[in-house]
Design a protein around this motif. Structure first.
Motif, PDB file in Angstrom:
ATOM      1  N   VAL A  55       0.846  -1.201   0.000  1.00  0.00           N
ATOM      2  CA  VAL A  55       0.000   0.000   0.000  1.00  0.00           C
ATOM      3  C   VAL A  55       0.882   1.251   0.000  1.00  0.00           C
ATOM      4  O   VAL A  55       1.817   1.372   0.785  1.00  0.00           O
ATOM      5  CB  VAL A  55      -0.935   0.003   1.227  1.00  0.00           C
ATOM      6  N   GLY A  56       0.581   2.161  -0.912  1.00  0.00           N
ATOM      7  CA  GLY A  56       1.334   3.406  -1.002  1.00  0.00           C
ATOM      8  C   GLY A  56       2.569   3.336  -1.863  1.00  0.00           C
ATOM      9  O   GLY A  56       3.320   4.312  -1.945  1.00  0.00           O
ATOM     10  N   THR A  57       2.807   2.172  -2.487  1.00  0.00           N
ATOM     11  CA  THR A  57       3.951   2.034  -3.385  1.00  0.00           C
ATOM     12  C   THR A  57       3.452   1.895  -4.821  1.00  0.00           C
ATOM     13  O   THR A  57       2.246   1.786  -5.085  1.00  0.00           O
ATOM     14  CB  THR A  57       4.793   0.809  -3.029  1.00  0.00           C
ATOM     15  N   PHE A  58       4.399   1.851  -5.767  1.00  0.00           N
ATOM     16  CA  PHE A  58       4.011   1.711  -7.171  1.00  0.00           C
ATOM     17  C   PHE A  58       3.415   0.339  -7.472  1.00  0.00           C
ATOM     18  O   PHE A  58       2.844   0.115  -8.542  1.00  0.00           O
ATOM     19  CB  PHE A  58       5.219   1.964  -8.088  1.00  0.00           C
ATOM     20  N   LEU A  59       3.529  -0.608  -6.516  1.00  0.00           N
ATOM     21  CA  LEU A  59       2.943  -1.937  -6.702  1.00  0.00           C
ATOM     22  C   LEU A  59       1.516  -2.036  -6.162  1.00  0.00           C
ATOM     23  O   LEU A  59       0.889  -3.095  -6.265  1.00  0.00           O
ATOM     24  CB  LEU A  59       3.813  -2.995  -6.004  1.00  0.00           C
ATOM     25  N   GLU A  60       0.985  -0.946  -5.639  1.00  0.00           N
ATOM     26  CA  GLU A  60      -0.366  -0.995  -5.078  1.00  0.00           C
ATOM     27  C   GLU A  60      -1.425  -1.439  -6.082  1.00  0.00           C
ATOM     28  O   GLU A  60      -2.406  -2.104  -5.691  1.00  0.00           O
ATOM     29  CB  GLU A  60      -0.739   0.362  -4.477  1.00  0.00           C
ATOM     30  N   PRO A  61      -1.275  -1.142  -7.377  1.00  0.00           N
ATOM     31  CA  PRO A  61      -2.279  -1.637  -8.338  1.00  0.00           C
ATOM     32  C   PRO A  61      -2.454  -3.151  -8.332  1.00  0.00           C
ATOM     33  O   PRO A  61      -3.494  -3.669  -8.766  1.00  0.00           O
ATOM     34  CB  PRO A  61      -1.743  -1.144  -9.688  1.00  0.00           C
ATOM     35  N   VAL A  62      -1.447  -3.886  -7.832  1.00  0.00           N
ATOM     36  CA  VAL A  62      -1.592  -5.343  -7.727  1.00  0.00           C
ATOM     37  C   VAL A  62      -2.791  -5.703  -6.863  1.00  0.00           C
ATOM     38  O   VAL A  62      -3.443  -6.739  -7.055  1.00  0.00           O
ATOM     39  CB  VAL A  62      -0.298  -5.949  -7.136  1.00  0.00           C
ATOM     40  N   LEU A  63      -3.115  -4.819  -5.907  1.00  0.00           N
ATOM     41  CA  LEU A  63      -4.199  -5.096  -4.955  1.00  0.00           C
ATOM     42  C   LEU A  63      -5.564  -4.680  -5.475  1.00  0.00           C
ATOM     43  O   LEU A  63      -6.570  -4.930  -4.817  1.00  0.00           O
ATOM     44  CB  LEU A  63      -3.914  -4.363  -3.638  1.00  0.00           C
ATOM     45  N   THR A  64      -5.596  -4.040  -6.620  1.00  0.00           N
ATOM     46  CA  THR A  64      -6.850  -3.470  -7.113  1.00  0.00           C
ATOM     47  C   THR A  64      -7.604  -4.490  -7.953  1.00  0.00           C
ATOM     48  O   THR A  64      -7.262  -4.730  -9.119  1.00  0.00           O
ATOM     49  CB  THR A  64      -6.578  -2.207  -7.947  1.00  0.00           C
ATOM     50  N   ILE A  65      -8.623  -5.108  -7.392  1.00  0.00           N
ATOM     51  CA  ILE A  65      -9.444  -6.073  -8.131  1.00  0.00           C
ATOM     52  C   ILE A  65     -10.930  -5.800  -7.942  1.00  0.00           C
ATOM     53  O   ILE A  65     -11.772  -6.499  -8.504  1.00  0.00           O
ATOM     54  CB  ILE A  65      -9.138  -7.524  -7.698  1.00  0.00           C
ATOM     55  N   GLU A  66     -11.251  -4.764  -7.161  1.00  0.00           N
ATOM     56  CA  GLU A  66     -12.644  -4.540  -6.801  1.00  0.00           C
ATOM     57  C   GLU A  66     -13.463  -3.945  -7.940  1.00  0.00           C
ATOM     58  O   GLU A  66     -14.680  -4.145  -7.997  1.00  0.00           O
ATOM     59  CB  GLU A  66     -12.728  -3.622  -5.585  1.00  0.00           C
ATOM     60  N   ALA A  67     -12.823  -3.205  -8.849  1.00  0.00           N
ATOM     61  CA  ALA A  67     -13.581  -2.500  -9.901  1.00  0.00           C
ATOM     62  C   ALA A  67     -14.398  -3.468 -10.743  1.00  0.00           C
ATOM     63  O   ALA A  67     -15.572  -3.217 -11.039  1.00  0.00           O
ATOM     64  CB  ALA A  67     -12.630  -1.689 -10.779  1.00  0.00           C
TER      65      ALA A  67
END
Length: 398
Positions: free
Chosen positions: A317-329
């Motif tokens: 969270v808060g790093t450039f890898l945070e998009p890895v956690l984005t699956i809710e959309a």
């Protein structure tokens, strides 16, 4: 009574013996002068030599833990104090001698049982010496003082025991402080060198490469863990405790952790985090991992290495890898009922790793489970049957 018994001559009273006087176990005022006279006839050197002869038969005193010179010195001081107590009733000197004997035997590593055996020898030596210097006319006087002599030695034993326990507790606290100083080297800002880890293992008398259990607790959970350690000396002696980053940590060899009954309260406790490390060299990294796990939400539930996704998610969270956690959309396209069934199916599949096991757990057909997993892929672009993609979901939902 037979005629022969009636005709038998009665034993003549000894000179000075009053055959009509009742027996008593309490000293009488008229005993005082003769009692002091008997005490004055005792020879401290002979008492000490008799003690040394008898103590030589006690196994624990045969291995040199206590030198013969120290035994002789202590025996002389003890008998001097015991005689003075019986002579004048003064107790301070005897208490000091007894307490010092107890502390010195604890420092020497003599067991409490062996200490008490030595004190029982003190009594035997003292009583036999009194009998030896007494005359036949002193028989009843000795009887009246038997309990008095025993109580005097018993007071001595109690003070020696107090000194023994006090010194053992002090030694335990000192040992804990020394342990913590050495362990602090293992968890310092820089990783210790392998040769230094080996030296610390030898100093702590701990195995270098055997597995260890490491517990970390913070806040109220640390208070519970500290109370458990403080209240049980036997438990404290089996573990090494130390502090790091505001947390209390407890280290124990895994074999000790699994087998010792004294550690059951810690095994059954749910406080803090628990991990296993492969050897003493891993205390540095293990301390940090256990400490981070202990900070995770869930007080009253013991955190373990299986909670690693929560740690990794927090790092992303808060790093450039945070998009890895984005699956809710993608899931937002579903209605509430469909989303619940898909999410539940995916979570159970991730727990079991098997379509068949997941469908059995949810009481649905295998094809239904397969369709829900396919629908999840359509919505999010993630195929949870592929491990590297499934890891994204594990982290996102951690």
């Amino acid at each position: 009574m037979s005629a022969e018994a009636e005709d038998a001559p009665q034993r003549a009273a000894r000179p000075g013996e009053d055959r009509s006087a009742p027996l008593s176990s309490a000293p009488q005022p008229e005993d005082r002068d003769r009692w002091l006279e008997l005490l004055g006839m005792l020879d401290l050197d002979e008492l000490s030599l008799d003690f040394l002869r008898r103590i030589a038969d006690v196994e624990e005193y045969q291995d040199g833990k206590v030198s013969e010179a120290e035994l002789a010195r202590a025996a002389h001081g003890s008998f001097l104090g015991l005689i003075e107590r019986m002579r004048a009733g003064s107790g301070r000197e005897l208490e000091t001698v007894a307490f010092n004997v107890g502390t010195s035997r604890a420092r020497a590593g003599v067991s409490r049982a062996a200490l008490m055996t030595a004190i029982r020898i003190d009594y035997a030596v003292l009583w036999n010496a009194l009998v030896a210097v007494a005359s036949a006319n002193d028989a009843q006087l000795l009887l009246r003082h038997a309990d008095f002599v025993w109580r005097t030695v018993d007071d001595y034993a109690r003070q020696a025991h107090n000194g023994y326990i006090a010194e053992r507790e002090l030694l335990s606290d000192t040992r804990q402080l020394a342990q913590r100083a050495l362990v602090s080297e293992l968890v310092d800002a820089e990783e210790p060198r392998p040769d230094r880890v080996a030296e610390i293992a030898a100093a702590l008398d701990l195995p270098l490469e055997s597995p260890y259990v490491l517990i970390a607790a913070a806040g109220s959970e640390a208070a519970k863990l500290r109370d458990a350690l403080t209240g049980d000396h036997a438990l404290r002696s089996l573990v090494t405790s130390y502090y790091f980053g505001g947390m209390l940590l407890v280290l124990a060899p895994e074999s000790t952790w699994r087998t010792r009954a004294e550690l059951r309260p810690l095994r059954e406790s749910q406080a803090g985090a628990l991990i296993t490390i492969t050897g003493l060299a891993d205390v540095w990294s293990g301390t940090r991992l256990a400490g981070e796990l202990a900070k995770l939400p869930g007080e009253g539930r013991r955190r373990t290495f299986d909670d690693w996704p929560h740690l990794v998610r927090g790092r992303l969270v808060g790093t450039f890898l945070e998009p890895v956690l984005t699956i809710e959309a993608g899931l937002a396209e579903c209605g509430p009922a469909e989303r619940e069934s898909i999410e539940t199916s995916v979570r159970v599949f991730l727990e079991t790793g098997s379509v068949q096991a997941a469908s059995a757990q949810l009481f649905c057909h295998r094809n239904t489970m397969t369709n829900r997993l396919r629908r999840f892929t359509d919505l999010t672009g993630i195929d949870v049957t592929v491990p590297v993609q499934a890891a994204r979901v594990v982290l996102a939902w951690a």
